[in-house]
Enzyme design. Structure first.
Site, PDB file in Angstrom:
ATOM      1  N   GLU A 126      32.513  33.195  37.933  1.00  0.00           N
ATOM      2  CA  GLU A 126      32.764  31.864  37.361  1.00  0.00           C
ATOM      3  C   GLU A 126      33.197  31.920  35.897  1.00  0.00           C
ATOM      4  O   GLU A 126      34.096  31.190  35.479  1.00  0.00           O
ATOM      5  CB  GLU A 126      31.535  30.965  37.517  1.00  0.00           C
ATOM      6  CG  GLU A 126      31.278  30.468  38.937  1.00  0.00           C
ATOM      7  CD  GLU A 126      30.473  31.439  39.785  1.00  0.00           C
ATOM      8  OE1 GLU A 126      30.074  32.501  39.255  1.00  0.00           O
ATOM      9  OE2 GLU A 126      30.231  31.151  40.963  1.00  0.00           O
ATOM     10  N   HIS A 181      20.096  26.247  42.952  1.00  0.00           N
ATOM     11  CA  HIS A 181      21.275  25.589  43.510  1.00  0.00           C
ATOM     12  C   HIS A 181      21.165  24.065  43.453  1.00  0.00           C
ATOM     13  O   HIS A 181      21.902  23.370  44.135  1.00  0.00           O
ATOM     14  CB  HIS A 181      21.487  26.019  44.962  1.00  0.00           C
ATOM     15  CG  HIS A 181      21.981  27.424  45.114  1.00  0.00           C
ATOM     16  ND1 HIS A 181      21.330  28.506  44.583  1.00  0.00           N
ATOM     17  CD2 HIS A 181      23.084  27.920  45.748  1.00  0.00           C
ATOM     18  CE1 HIS A 181      21.997  29.614  44.894  1.00  0.00           C
ATOM     19  NE2 HIS A 181      23.064  29.289  45.582  1.00  0.00           N
TER      20      HIS A 181
END
Lengths: 361, 331
Positions: free
Chosen positions: B61, B130
């Site tokens: 990322e 998450h």
């Protein structure tokens, strides 16, 4: 196949075609650029010591050949991005001493209107994308600039500079993977001055015996290692990477051995503790790129000692005039605080006028 | 003909239309191309637009978002998918330093027209890593925009506006909402031929007179359910104001609603400390103090990391029952 290239060549670097094409005038201009950077840095140091300049000041003295030699190879679709030791690259891409010096003084006439300071020079009109303060943070941006060039179908590349201390940042490794995986025309130039701030290379990095750039092999990428004292060697080595980027759209890592005469920044109180005085003196006396190039040109009969003195004097006067310009320039107006945050607000678009963007007071 | 499509399909339509609208729009993210998207938002787009425009990224990322920021400086308009917005935390330096401050530090010479989008929600039993809801964190940074659509219509209209915006826009969706259906007009029904929802404009999702729920994202849906209960069982007529974007913020709509109903409850799935509701209740206190008939309340997720165990995690998030109970305490 990933491989080391330039240093294995037995051809003298001066004979490389890219150097053979230099006129006497070009060679003098390269000298002038290096000397201008040094005089700019010396002048900024003087004004840092008299408290005219705030924050950090990372000087490029000793490393001038790296920016000047590599940037001298670039064309209209080639881009440059670097870290916080960014004054040399800025002058090498053609930024003026006035705007650069005024930025150090925090003045409205600075290249970033006094908002960026020493570490954050930008000149998009000269394909110069900063000036980045976070170690290694610019390396994915460099891949992105190369991506943009490739996406637009242009023959160009991005030179992305970083220090030897940046090579252990995760963002750099992610950028290397993307650069090779997606065949991006980016050239990572590690300016290896031996120290990541006060920590020597031996104490900060694990790397193959061939050098830092050899890590490229793990990413199936070409690499090279260059002695940065010689402009001929830098130009010959970097040119191969530029051609690789232009012709084959492939990335390269180049390690250029160099040395900073001063500390990590002027605030580095230990600059003569983690390095011996003898070591510093050795580099200043025997490996100074400006002295080396000056002597090369005198040897070639391109300039005389007096010519060099004139160039030096002229650059010193230019730097002094830039400091004078900076001193006389106004500080930014307080109203500038809320400019240059949102493009849409600055341009008074409908999007910029919709909703509350700022929450102070 | 009014049509019902899902939130996921609405996003996809918006992306597809912007890919057609501007050759510089590209989509990059993990599994967005050949896999058709981890949550199928980008399904079919790679087949239609090909390798150049729809690009599968390695799990990296910081690398690919930083790369997108660099490309955007040259005029590319990357739409970066985070499989979960929680993964923004591994790209934090790129998203906070490079995207948000390059314009300022260059004195306005650079702009970063990038969109980073993905689901930012709890409630799906995937544990704390998450389940982050970082809208307050990113909205804290001047230079960034934060958008949080609560329904298919807004999802389509806002993603199109986000892509056309010349500043970095962090677009936070919800996996819980991806399957939600709603009315989204086809382009031939719209004046101007396309659906663009402006960023910075809130929307009253339910008119009311007795109190205002100020919410964003999925909390809007929860508030609408609570409002129905209040109307049916307690004769209380609640207004539901959907912020749609956190920064810029539609302050006028907030104050107008509070001045009408005289009571406000900020509801969000974010954590309480320095949450979006904290900012808004402070603004209401400063600007509409004399209009209030009760203290401004805040309802947030529990101040704890997301619990895995499904029945317990459910208790961490605002529910219609909790909202009704708190509303009754001030009505």
């Amino acid at each position: 196949m990933a491989s080391k290239t330039a240093n294995q060549s037995t051809v003298p670097f001066a004979d490389a075609p890219i150097n053979q094409s230099l006129t006497a005038g070009d060679k003098i201009e390269l000298l002038r650029q290096m000397v201008r950077i040094r005089r700019f840095e010396q002048t900024s140091l003087k004004h840092y010591h008299n408290d005219s300049i705030g924050g950090f000041l990372h000087l490029y003295i000793g490393q001038e050949s790296v920016a000047v030699g590599s940037i001298s190879l670039l064309g209209e679709n080639d881009h440059v991005i670097t870290a916080y030791r960014d004054h040399g690259h800025a002058l090498a891409v053609g930024m003026g001493m006035n705007e650069c010096m005024a930025e150090l003084f925090g003045k409205a006439t600075g290249c970033s209107k006094g908002k960026g300071g020493s570490m954050h020079y930008f000149a998009p009109d000269k394909n110069y994308w900063g000036g980045h303060g976070i170690v290694g943070g610019q390396t994915p941006l460099g891949a992105g600039l190369a991506f943009g060039v490739k996406y637009k179908g242009l023959k160009g590349c991005c030179l992305c500079y970083l220090g030897d201390g940046a090579i252990n940042q995760g963002a750099f490794h992610e950028a290397l993977n993307l650069a090779s995986l997606w065949s991006l025309p980016v050239i990572y130039i590690i300016e290896n001055n031996g120290y990541s701030m006060g920590t020597s290379q031996a104490r900060s990095s694990a790397f193959p015996k061939e050098g830092l750039a050899a890590r490229a092999e793990g990413y199936n990428m070409d690499w090279d290692k260059i002695d940065g004292v010689s402009l001929y060697e830098i130009r010959a080595g970097v040119q191969k990477a530029v051609e690789r980027a232009h012709e084959h759209c492939r990335p390269t890592i180049i390690e250029i051995l160099t040395y900073r005469h001063k500390g990590h920044s002027v605030a580095d109180a230990n600059a003569e503790k983690y390095r011996t005085k003898e070591e510093i003196q050795e580099y200043m006396n025997k490996h100074d790129p400006i002295e080396f190039w000056k002597n090369t040109l005198i040897g070639e009969g391109v300039i005389s000692e007096d010519d060099y003195k004139a160039i030096n004097k002229e650059a010193g006067a230019e730097a002094d005039a830039a400091a004078e310009f900076a001193i006389k320039s106004p500080y930014p107006d307080e109203s500038a605080i809320f400019d240059d945050i949102y493009w849409e607000v600055d341009n008074n678009t409908e999007a910029g006028r919709t909703g509350r963007h700022f929450f102070h007071g | 003909m009014p049509r019902e499509i899902t939130y996921r399909e609405a996003l996809r339509e918006g992306l597809d239309e912007e890919l057609a609208h501007d050759d510089n729009v590209i989509i990059i993210g993990e599994e967005v191309a050949e896999y058709n998207g981890a949550y199928k938002v980008t399904e079919g787009l790679w087949k239609k637009w090909g390798d150049k425009r729809i690009i599968d990224a390695p799990i990296s990322e910081a690398g690919f978002i930083g790369m997108g920021i660099g490309a955007s400086m040259l005029g590319i308009r990357p739409v970066m998918e985070l499989m979960f917005f929680s993964f923004a935390y591994v790209a934090f330096d790129q998203m906070m330093n490079n995207a948000a401050t390059c314009r300022y530090m260059s004195g306005g010479l650079i702009n970063v027209p990038i969109v980073v989008r993905g689901p930012a929600n709890g409630g799906t039993n995937v544990g704390a890593t998450h389940s982050h809801t970082p809208e307050n964190i990113f909205a804290n940074m001047p230079g960034l925009k934060v958008v949080t659509p609560s329904n298919p219509y807004d999802a389509k209209g806002l993603i199109k506006s986000a892509i056309r915006d010349n500043d970095p826009v962090y677009f936070m969706e919800s996996t819980v909402l991806y399957g939600m259906t709603g009315t989204v007009p086809s382009n031939d029904e719209i004046e101007g031929g396309e659906l663009l929802v402006p960023i910075g404009k809130a929307s009253v999702k339910r008119e009311g007179t007795d109190l205002t729920f100020i919410a964003h994202g999925r909390a809007v849906v929860t508030c609408l359910a609570a409002a129905e209960i209040l109307a049916e069982k307690h004769n209380i007529n609640a207004e539901v104001l959907d912020l749609r974007s956190i920064r810029p913020l539609d302050e006028e709509a907030i104050m107008a609603s509070v001045r009408k109903t005289h009571r406000a409850i900020c509801v969000e799935e974010n954590k309480p400390f320095c949450g979006v509701g904290a900012q808004i209740s402070s603004m209401i206190m400063e600007q509409a103090f004399d209009d209030l008939d009760a203290p401004v309340l805040r309802i947030t997720s529990a101040d704890a990391p997301a619990f895995y165990s499904p029945p317990i995690e459910k208790l961490q998030l605002p529910s219609p029952d909790e909202i009704v109970e708190r509303a009754l305490s001030i009505c």
